[in-house]
Design a protein around this motif. Structure first.
Motif: not given
Length: 247
Positions: A55-62, A41-52
């Motif tokens: 600002x571009x990956x607010x997890x609340x929007x996933x 579903x891409x959530x973990x992918x977004x979480x991985x990118x959010x570590x780097x």
């Protein structure tokens, strides 16, 4: 417990040890036990990118949901970010991950690893991009391998049909799978004629003495290949019925 899960990812999902250690060090909200399912579903992918890129990956929007619509929303956001940053992930790997195709998520995770860490993994770019169950089928005894309709079910996910419900598009995908299945069957007939009670003619006997067996293309395209047309029609009828039930 984490050690056991790490070993499982290495041995059962073909992830490199350094990639598994990298995932552990990211301290994700949950540790992926099944790569194919947990990255879909891409959530973990977004979480991985959010570590780097926090600002571009607010997890609340996933969305953590597993529905096709949740997957499409998440991956659409990820795609927009990648485009802005001029980062590239293999489209086949993304699509395969969304639809839980065999081997797709593993390739995608290792590709993300190379992008974010600037470290290379030698075999990532050399992996086949069709993400079918061919390798698994080859490990099975001949009698346990998939039939034509089962090959369609295994390699054309219902979510893939729902994402693009056009019958012509999905029939073309089914034809590719069916062609590959029949080619493998043709190869089996050449390599093991006794099992199929095939009696080679004189030209085949002389050809076998001069050259290795063909790859089965002629057998598939030839009008004399028994059952090819009827098998194809049955599979296409089956696919049309699946699409109708999905909608």
């Amino acid at each position: 417990m984490v050690y056991n899960l790490a070993e499982q990812l290495i041995h059962n999902h073909n992830l490199k040890q350094k990639v598994v250690k990298w995932l552990q060090n990211l301290d994700l909200s949950f540790y992926p036990k099944n790569v194919r399912r947990d990255f879909s579903n891409g959530y973990l992918v977004a979480e991985i990118f959010s570590h780097y890129y926090p600002v571009s990956f607010p997890l609340h929007s996933y969305d953590k949901g597993t529905s096709l619509s949740a997957k499409q929303r998440n991956w659409s956001q990820i795609g927009r970010f990648l485009q802005k940053q001029s980062l590239h992930l293999m489209k086949e790997a993304i699509d395969g991950t969304i639809h839980c195709k065999s081997g797709a998520a593993e390739v995608l995770v290792q590709e993300i690893y190379t992008i974010l860490t600037n470290r290379s993994i030698s075999d990532v770019q050399n992996r086949e991009s069709d993400f079918t169950d061919q390798q698994y089928q080859e490990l099975l005894p001949a009698l346990a391998r998939s039939t034509a309709s089962k090959a369609i079910k295994n390699n054309l996910a219902i979510t893939e049909i729902m994402a693009k419900p056009d019958i012509c598009t999905n029939q073309k995908k089914a034809e590719v799978i069916l062609r590959r299945h029949l080619e493998h069957k043709a190869e089996e007939r050449v390599l093991n004629p006794g099992r199929f009670k095939v009696k080679p003619n004189r030209s085949q006997l002389s050809a076998n003495n001069l050259a290795p067996p063909s790859q089965g293309d002629e057998c598939f395209d030839s009008p004399s290949s028994g059952g090819t047309t009827s098998s194809k029609q049955r599979v296409l009828n089956f696919l049309s019925a699946v699409i109708s039930r999905a909608y």
